[in-house]
Design an enzyme around this catalytic site. Sequence first.
Site, PDB file in Angstrom:
ATOM      1  CB  SER A  67      50.984  42.736  41.090  1.00 17.20           C
ATOM      2  OG  SER A  67      51.500  43.745  39.963  1.00 17.20           O
TER       3      SER A  67
ATOM      4  CE1 TYR B  46      47.195  39.997  38.967  1.00 19.27           C
ATOM      5  CE2 TYR B  46      48.099  42.129  38.630  1.00 19.27           C
ATOM      6  CZ  TYR B  46      48.354  40.689  39.186  1.00 19.27           C
ATOM      7  OH  TYR B  46      49.633  40.486  39.033  1.00 19.27           O
TER       8      TYR B  46
HETATM    9  N1  LIG Z   1      53.477  37.994  34.672  1.00 19.47           N
HETATM   10  C1  LIG Z   1      53.423  39.687  35.222  1.00 19.47           C
HETATM   11  O1  LIG Z   1      52.933  40.581  34.466  1.00 19.47           O
HETATM   12  C2  LIG Z   1      53.098  39.653  36.961  1.00 19.47           C
HETATM   13  C3  LIG Z   1      53.563  40.957  36.836  1.00 19.47           C
HETATM   14  C4  LIG Z   1      53.239  41.378  38.031  1.00 19.47           C
HETATM   15  C5  LIG Z   1      52.618  40.501  39.152  1.00 19.47           C
HETATM   16  N2  LIG Z   1      52.704  38.664  38.492  1.00 19.47           N
HETATM   17  C6  LIG Z   1      52.322  38.053  39.496  1.00 19.47           C
HETATM   18  O2  LIG Z   1      53.499  36.563  39.593  1.00 19.47           O
HETATM   19  C7  LIG Z   1      52.336  35.248  39.964  1.00 19.47           C
HETATM   20  C8  LIG Z   1      53.193  34.596  38.758  1.00 19.47           C
HETATM   21  O3  LIG Z   1      52.381  35.424  38.048  1.00 19.47           O
HETATM   22  P1  LIG Z   1      53.378  35.282  36.286  1.00 19.47           P
HETATM   23  O4  LIG Z   1      52.918  35.535  35.276  1.00 19.47           O
HETATM   24  O5  LIG Z   1      54.014  33.744  36.057  1.00 19.47           O
HETATM   25  O6  LIG Z   1      52.116  33.896  35.573  1.00 19.47           O
HETATM   26  P2  LIG Z   1      51.009  32.397  34.612  1.00 19.47           P
HETATM   27  O7  LIG Z   1      49.623  32.283  34.377  1.00 19.47           O
HETATM   28  O8  LIG Z   1      52.631  32.263  34.214  1.00 19.47           O
HETATM   29  O9  LIG Z   1      51.920  31.484  35.979  1.00 19.47           O
HETATM   30  C9  LIG Z   1      50.027  31.355  36.815  1.00 19.47           C
HETATM   31  C10 LIG Z   1      50.180  29.615  37.901  1.00 19.47           C
HETATM   32  O10 LIG Z   1      49.862  30.389  38.863  1.00 19.47           O
HETATM   33  C11 LIG Z   1      49.406  29.167  38.779  1.00 19.47           C
HETATM   34  N3  LIG Z   1      47.435  29.289  39.075  1.00 19.47           N
HETATM   35  C12 LIG Z   1      46.694  29.763  39.052  1.00 19.47           C
HETATM   36  N4  LIG Z   1      45.874  29.753  39.234  1.00 19.47           N
HETATM   37  C13 LIG Z   1      45.717  28.605  40.314  1.00 19.47           C
HETATM   38  C14 LIG Z   1      44.839  27.954  40.857  1.00 19.47           C
HETATM   39  N5  LIG Z   1      43.356  28.347  41.627  1.00 19.47           N
HETATM   40  N6  LIG Z   1      45.325  27.736  42.313  1.00 19.47           N
HETATM   41  C15 LIG Z   1      46.531  26.490  41.599  1.00 19.47           C
HETATM   42  N7  LIG Z   1      47.828  27.701  40.773  1.00 19.47           N
HETATM   43  C16 LIG Z   1      46.867  28.353  40.762  1.00 19.47           C
HETATM   44  C17 LIG Z   1      48.827  28.283  36.992  1.00 19.47           C
HETATM   45  O11 LIG Z   1      49.149  27.074  36.860  1.00 19.47           O
HETATM   46  C18 LIG Z   1      50.235  29.279  36.684  1.00 19.47           C
HETATM   47  O12 LIG Z   1      51.404  28.056  37.078  1.00 19.47           O
HETATM   48  C19 LIG Z   1      50.955  36.022  39.724  1.00 19.47           C
HETATM   49  O13 LIG Z   1      50.666  35.652  41.275  1.00 19.47           O
HETATM   50  C20 LIG Z   1      50.585  37.267  38.680  1.00 19.47           C
HETATM   51  O14 LIG Z   1      49.801  37.780  39.611  1.00 19.47           O
HETATM   52  C21 LIG Z   1      52.817  38.808  37.554  1.00 19.47           C
END
Ligand SMILES: NC(=O)c1ccc[n+]([C@@H]2O[C@H](COP(=O)([O-])OP(=O)(O)OC[C@H]3O[C@@H](n4cnc5c(N)ncnc54)[C@H](O)[C@@H]3O)[C@@H](O)[C@H]2O)c1
Length: 264
Positions: free
Chosen positions: A155, A169
């Site tokens: 991120s 985070y």
């Molecule tokens: N959304 C943003 O703005 C953003 C920005 C930068 C990075 N990210 C990163 O992108 C990745 C995906 O995030 P997203 O925004 O799609 O979030 P989201 O919450 O939509 O998806 C997260 C996914 O991780 C799964 N998950 C969470 N804990 C888990 C566990 N213990 N075991 C298995 N699965 C688990 C959830 O079920 C979900 O499928 C993450 O690593 C997040 O940190 C997100």
Amino acid sequence: MRATMSQDDLKNMFNLTGKVAVVTGGSGGAGKAISIGLALYGADVVVTSRTLSTLEETAAEVEKLGRKALPVSCDVMEQESVNNMMKKTIDEFGKIDIMVTAAGIALRSPAEEMSIEDFQKVMKANVDGTLMCCQVAAKEMIKAGNGGNIITVGSIRGFQGHPAGYSAYGTSKGAVHLLTKQLAVEWAKHNIRVNSIAPCIFWTPLTEPILSDEEMYKVFMQRIPIGRPAEPEDLVGAVLYLSTPASSMVTGHILSIDGGTSAW
Ligand SMILES: NC(=O)c1ccc[n+]([C@@H]2O[C@H](COP(=O)([O-])OP(=O)(O)OC[C@H]3O[C@@H](n4cnc5c(N)ncnc54)[C@H](O)[C@@H]3O)[C@@H](O)[C@H]2O)c1
């Protein structure tokens, strides 16, 4: 030793036909878009997250594209669950070519109030979870001897602080970035490339409350020169690039997808 590519190799460099990808967090905003993106270019996809029923939609989309989808329940915080996820992958497909670790959580609070329990939970999901998934994938790739590609999800918060309570985070994502570099260096001799994508905030159901808040939206947009949050689909091209010979000399790289944030 030379590793030249023919014009046919160059023309087909994004073709993933016959490749098997595992995407953790496959029900989430990023995981779903990435799973569909990999399937669009020919990969069969193992989609995983904790609750099997939440994976149905992603799996159905992958199958609609004529690719195989295997939904698998896996908690990336539990070693046994991660082992089981990889066993199911190998039982079904006999190999893994691409691992994308998109599972992750964010718990935010002001740094002085961040509980050690929440801090450790975020580290466990984002750092331990990433390491364990990379390990089981790499072990199979090493055994098979055909190399492979691992893409972790970092991120922009892993590079820079932010006023909105990211002590857990941001720390976890900084660790994911360095873990990515470390694994890349250790596994290069097995022809396993390990890279990371580092997105800025993108629209998902979880970020919708932040981005729908006018004040918060302004805070986030202040540092995104392109002037909008990313979309989950904005991550797909980068993952595709890092999953294919298009990036054959790239490893240990953290690819920002941030509308220019890190250039500021
Ligand atoms: N959304 C943003 O703005 C953003 C920005 C930068 C990075 N990210 C990163 O992108 C990745 C995906 O995030 P997203 O925004 O799609 O979030 P989201 O919450 O939509 O998806 C997260 C996914 O991780 C799964 N998950 C969470 N804990 C888990 C566990 N213990 N075991 C298995 N699965 C688990 C959830 O079920 C979900 O499928 C993450 O690593 C997040 O940190 C997100």
